[in-house]
Design a protein around this motif. Structure first.
Motif, mmCIF file in Angstrom:
data_model
loop_
_atom_site.group_PDB
_atom_site.id
_atom_site.type_symbol
_atom_site.label_atom_id
_atom_site.label_comp_id
_atom_site.label_asym_id
_atom_site.label_seq_id
_atom_site.Cartn_x
_atom_site.Cartn_y
_atom_site.Cartn_z
ATOM 1 N N PRO A 2 0.815 -1.229 0.000
ATOM 2 C CA PRO A 2 0.000 0.000 0.000
ATOM 3 C C PRO A 2 0.845 1.274 0.000
ATOM 4 O O PRO A 2 0.561 2.221 -0.738
ATOM 5 C CB PRO A 2 -0.835 -0.122 1.286
ATOM 6 C CG PRO A 2 -0.878 -1.584 1.562
ATOM 7 C CD PRO A 2 0.451 -2.107 1.128
ATOM 8 N N ALA A 3 1.905 1.304 0.840
ATOM 9 C CA ALA A 3 2.774 2.484 0.872
ATOM 10 C C ALA A 3 3.493 2.670 -0.457
ATOM 11 O O ALA A 3 3.672 3.804 -0.929
ATOM 12 C CB ALA A 3 3.791 2.356 2.009
ATOM 13 N N ALA A 4 3.907 1.559 -1.080
ATOM 14 C CA ALA A 4 4.586 1.662 -2.370
ATOM 15 C C ALA A 4 3.658 2.238 -3.435
ATOM 16 O O ALA A 4 4.079 3.040 -4.270
ATOM 17 C CB ALA A 4 5.098 0.283 -2.798
ATOM 18 N N LEU A 5 2.392 1.834 -3.418
ATOM 19 C CA LEU A 5 1.435 2.366 -4.385
ATOM 20 C C LEU A 5 1.219 3.861 -4.182
ATOM 21 O O LEU A 5 1.114 4.626 -5.151
ATOM 22 C CB LEU A 5 0.107 1.612 -4.267
ATOM 23 C CG LEU A 5 0.134 0.132 -4.679
ATOM 24 C CD1 LEU A 5 -1.220 -0.511 -4.429
ATOM 25 C CD2 LEU A 5 0.540 -0.016 -6.138
ATOM 26 N N ILE A 6 1.168 4.300 -2.923
ATOM 27 C CA ILE A 6 1.011 5.725 -2.639
ATOM 28 C C ILE A 6 2.224 6.505 -3.126
ATOM 29 O O ILE A 6 2.103 7.584 -3.727
ATOM 30 C CB ILE A 6 0.784 5.945 -1.130
ATOM 31 C CG1 ILE A 6 -0.567 5.338 -0.712
ATOM 32 C CG2 ILE A 6 0.826 7.427 -0.786
ATOM 33 C CD1 ILE A 6 -0.817 5.392 0.774
ATOM 34 N N LEU A 7 3.423 5.953 -2.887
ATOM 35 C CA LEU A 7 4.637 6.612 -3.357
ATOM 36 C C LEU A 7 4.674 6.687 -4.876
ATOM 37 O O LEU A 7 5.093 7.701 -5.448
ATOM 38 C CB LEU A 7 5.873 5.871 -2.831
ATOM 39 C CG LEU A 7 6.149 5.978 -1.323
ATOM 40 C CD1 LEU A 7 7.332 5.111 -0.947
ATOM 41 C CD2 LEU A 7 6.414 7.422 -0.938
ATOM 42 N N MET A 8 4.241 5.611 -5.531
ATOM 43 C CA MET A 8 4.209 5.616 -6.992
ATOM 44 C C MET A 8 3.260 6.697 -7.510
ATOM 45 O O MET A 8 3.543 7.369 -8.495
ATOM 46 C CB MET A 8 3.774 4.244 -7.499
ATOM 47 C CG MET A 8 4.789 3.140 -7.295
ATOM 48 S SD MET A 8 6.246 3.332 -8.350
ATOM 49 C CE MET A 8 5.525 2.998 -9.951
#
Length: 324
Positions: free
Chosen positions: A37-43
């Motif tokens: 989830p955090a990676a998707l937000i960063l992307m």
């Protein structure tokens, strides 16, 4: 192979979890699922704007107009320092950014480390002092900038007023009107804001150092400096590398403090790359040129990150660790 054995093996094959089921229960993938989830937000909020800015830097886009592909023309316009048609303001902003980052980061580290060592001692009202030290960090940047803008005002500066009443000066100091004074004023304001972050972080690292290490070193005849040099500093090295990486990145990309205090003046002498990019892209409307200036910051940031990463890896190797 007996008939019963064959039946048991066939039953085991039927109940063996599939690939997706194994991913759900595999501990090696557990961290991946938590970070997804955090990676998707960063992307979404970091990678996409960076990619969009990279694309815009190769176009002549302006506010309200898409723009056409022009290749590296924006970067050619910025030019190299020895080219006749180089953008001198851009290279001045590069110099200002490097000066601002290097001087402010060194001062923040030295003062922050001293405060951390001081706050680690048994002082009276230690908890209250630690809370006071954090105040510059929690005050909003714009409020800090406005306060320093008043302190360094050419007519109403409290510093100039005090020095004049003490008889040390016969005129006001032009803090923000002189290029060199303005640069030093910005560095002072940045150091004031950044020291608490480094001090409290290093203080947390000092709390992890076992007192028995100091006792053993003292029994071997070590003095206070040798305790720091051979016990404290080596243990703090990984923390110093991480905190200084964050400090350098935040200082290099600083925008709010500089823009609120000087707007890049006087005569562009305090423009950083971030403020110049904003001025060219938003105020002047040249999105492509502003994006090119912003993208030009990326190599410097990558160098800072790689220096920190290689430093940590070297420290890990010296301690006998193995890379994951």
């Amino acid at each position: 192979m007996t008939e019963n054995t064959a039946g048991r093996l066939a039953g085991a094959d039927l109940h063996r979890p599939g690939f997706y089921d194994r991913l759900k229960i595999n501990r090696n993938w557990l961290g991946f699922w938590f970070m997804l989830p955090a990676a998707l937000i960063l992307m979404l909020f970091l990678a996409y704007p960076l990619g969009k800015g990279f694309w815009l830097s190769f176009t002549d886009a302006k506010i309200g107009r898409e723009g056409a592909w022009i290749g590296i023309e924006n970067y050619e316009w910025l030019g190299l320092p020895w080219w006749d048609d180089a953008d001198n303001v851009f290279w001045l902003s590069v110099f200002n950014t490097l000066l601002y980052t290097v001087v402010a980061s060194i001062l923040k580290f030295v003062i922050g480390l001293y405060l951390a060592l001081l706050l680690n001692e048994n002082l009276p009202f230690k908890a209250l002092i630690r809370s006071i030290v954090l105040i510059p960090f929690v005050v909003p940047t714009v409020l800090s900038a406005i306060a320093f803008w008043w302190i360094f005002d050419s007519q109403f500066s409290i510093i100039s007023w005090s020095l004049r009443h003490l008889g040390l000066l016969d005129h006001n100091i032009n803090f923000l009107g002189d290029p060199n004074n303005a640069r030093m004023s910005l560095i002072f304001a940045n150091v004031w804001r950044g020291v608490p972050f480094i001090a409290i972080t290093l203080l947390a690292g000092l709390q992890t150092v076992s007192p028995s290490l100091y006792e053993a070193a003292t029994l071997d005849g070590a003095n206070r400096w040798q305790n720091f040099r051979y016990v404290t500093f080596p243990i703090l090295t990984p923390i110093i590398a991480v905190v200084m990486t964050f400090s350098v990145l935040l200082t290099f990309t600083d925008f709010q403090l500089v823009w609120a205090m000087t707007r890049g003046g006087p005569v562009n002498s305090t423009h950083l790359m971030a403020t110049l990019s904003y001025q060219r892209a938003i105020l002047a409307g040249n999105l492509g040129e502003g994006a090119a200036i912003a993208i030009s910051m990326v190599p410097f940031l990558l160098v800072a990150i790689m220096i920190s990463w290689f430093g940590l890896q070297r420290r890990k190797w010296q301690q006998g660790g193995q890379d994951d």
